[in-house]
Enzyme design. Structure first.
Site, PDB file in Angstrom:
ATOM      1  N   ILE A   1      41.787  32.429  56.620  1.00  0.00           N
ATOM      2  CA  ILE A   1      41.937  32.008  55.224  1.00  0.00           C
ATOM      3  C   ILE A   1      40.611  31.417  54.726  1.00  0.00           C
ATOM      4  CG2 ILE A   1      43.156  30.414  53.676  1.00  0.00           C
ATOM      5  CD1 ILE A   1      45.469  30.459  55.715  1.00  0.00           C
TER       6      ILE A   1
ATOM      7  N   CYS B   1      37.733  33.162  54.213  1.00  0.00           N
ATOM      8  CA  CYS B   1      36.512  33.842  54.673  1.00  0.00           C
ATOM      9  C   CYS B   1      35.937  34.792  53.628  1.00  0.00           C
ATOM     10  CB  CYS B   1      36.764  34.582  55.981  1.00  0.00           C
ATOM     11  SG  CYS B   1      37.840  36.021  55.802  1.00  0.00           S
TER      12      CYS B   1
ATOM     13  N   SER C   1      37.832  39.415  48.374  1.00  0.00           N
ATOM     14  CA  SER C   1      36.712  39.710  47.472  1.00  0.00           C
ATOM     15  C   SER C   1      35.866  40.856  48.011  1.00  0.00           C
ATOM     16  CB  SER C   1      35.840  38.464  47.284  1.00  0.00           C
ATOM     17  OG  SER C   1      36.565  37.428  46.658  1.00  0.00           O
TER      18      SER C   1
ATOM     19  N   ASP D   1      42.724  44.357  52.911  1.00  0.00           N
ATOM     20  CA  ASP D   1      42.283  43.011  53.301  1.00  0.00           C
ATOM     21  C   ASP D   1      43.191  42.406  54.370  1.00  0.00           C
ATOM     22  OD1 ASP D   1      44.553  42.427  51.807  1.00  0.00           O
ATOM     23  OD2 ASP D   1      43.624  40.808  50.653  1.00  0.00           O
TER      24      ASP D   1
ATOM     25  N   ARG E   1      35.673  27.052  50.530  1.00  0.00           N
ATOM     26  CA  ARG E   1      36.132  28.208  49.760  1.00  0.00           C
ATOM     27  C   ARG E   1      37.595  28.067  49.364  1.00  0.00           C
ATOM     28  NH1 ARG E   1      33.143  32.880  53.444  1.00  0.00           N
ATOM     29  NH2 ARG E   1      31.023  32.470  52.707  1.00  0.00           N
TER      30      ARG E   1
ATOM     31  N   ASN F   1      39.163  25.215  48.855  1.00  0.00           N
ATOM     32  CA  ASN F   1      39.199  24.198  47.794  1.00  0.00           C
ATOM     33  C   ASN F   1      38.670  24.752  46.478  1.00  0.00           C
ATOM     34  OD1 ASN F   1      40.257  22.288  49.541  1.00  0.00           O
ATOM     35  ND2 ASN F   1      38.259  21.430  50.069  1.00  0.00           N
ATOM     36  N   LYS F   2      37.660  25.606  46.557  1.00  0.00           N
ATOM     37  CA  LYS F   2      37.046  26.142  45.341  1.00  0.00           C
ATOM     38  C   LYS F   2      38.012  27.014  44.556  1.00  0.00           C
ATOM     39  CE  LYS F   2      33.062  28.824  43.695  1.00  0.00           C
ATOM     40  NZ  LYS F   2      31.829  29.574  44.096  1.00  0.00           N
ATOM     41  N   ARG F   3      38.811  27.815  45.267  1.00  0.00           N
ATOM     42  CA  ARG F   3      39.729  28.687  44.530  1.00  0.00           C
ATOM     43  C   ARG F   3      40.955  27.938  44.026  1.00  0.00           C
ATOM     44  NH1 ARG F   3      40.887  32.793  49.531  1.00  0.00           N
ATOM     45  NH2 ARG F   3      42.469  31.650  50.686  1.00  0.00           N
TER      46      ARG F   3
ATOM     47  N   ASN G   1      26.582  36.449  50.721  1.00  0.00           N
ATOM     48  CA  ASN G   1      27.407  36.462  49.513  1.00  0.00           C
ATOM     49  C   ASN G   1      27.475  37.904  49.022  1.00  0.00           C
ATOM     50  OD1 ASN G   1      28.534  36.279  46.963  1.00  0.00           O
ATOM     51  ND2 ASN G   1      27.501  34.364  46.458  1.00  0.00           N
TER      52      ASN G   1
END
Length: 210
Positions: free
Chosen positions: A12, A14, A18, A85, A137, A139-141, A182
């Protein structure tokens, strides 16, 4: 394209979804995504994992078998490649972490029965990332249902993936350290990944950027 069925996997946070979108767009491929939102037990699971682990896991198992099994149908697995995915192989990793012994024995009997129904990927891209990166990542989403995910749970998931892919030999495997990569926002990083995907012939290879 020599790879007809490509899977992007990893713990979760990673970045697998995307990247799957990016690869599918690049290849003009069909996209097969994990449908976590439709699992009616998932929100309760993150609030009380012990209580809701078994129904959550069984729902995901049957959902994933149905999704991946559809690739055996010629009209769905035809001219275009498919990028996903998730793999079915991720399912027992989570089950072993969340189910008690009796539940896991029941789950394993069901899993062994349904596993032959799904095709094996032609290429698996395994995204690794540090725990700090995964937490950042997630937390960001800012997904509400993921707010209860602890650092310890993320660490155990990450460790489970590492142990699983250490011995993985079902498909060619590209192991990617994604901490400093990225793929969505830096075209150079994505181009390098595509080069490595096209070059891989079998076994396992590693892709890291210092």
């Amino acid at each position: 394209m020599k790879h007809r069925y490509i899977v992007v996997e990893g713990p979760i946070g990673c970045g697998k979804t995307s990247l799957a979108h990016k690869i599918a767009h690049h290849l003009d491929a069909s996209l097969l995504l994990e449908d976590t939102a439709s699992n009616p037990f998932l929100r309760q699971f993150y609030q009380d994992m012990r209580r809701h682990a078994l129904p959550t896991q069984l729902f995901f198992l049957f959902q994933r078998v149905e999704q991946i099994g559809s690739l055996r149908q010629p009209e769905l697995f035809g001219a275009k490649p498919t990028v996903s995915d998730f793999t079915l192989a991720k399912d027992p990793l989570f089950a072993r972490l969340t189910l008690n012994d009796a539940e896991y024995q029941l789950y394993s009997r069901i899993y062994d029965h349904v596993k032959p129904q799904v095709p094996v990927p032609d290429l698996v891209i395994y995204l690794q990332a540090s725990i700090d990166t995964l937490i950042g990542r997630v937390n960001k989403r800012g997904l509400a249902m993921e707010s209860g995910i602890s650092e310890d749970y993320l660490r155990r998931i990450s460790d489970a993936y590492s142990r699983y892919f250490y011995d993985y030999d079902e498909s060619p495997l590209l192991i990617v350290n994604s901490d400093r990569l990225n793929f969505v926002d830096v075209p150079e990083h994505f181009d390098l990944l595509v080069e490595r995907m096209n070059a891989i012939r079998g076994g396992r290879e590693f892709f890291n950027r210092a």
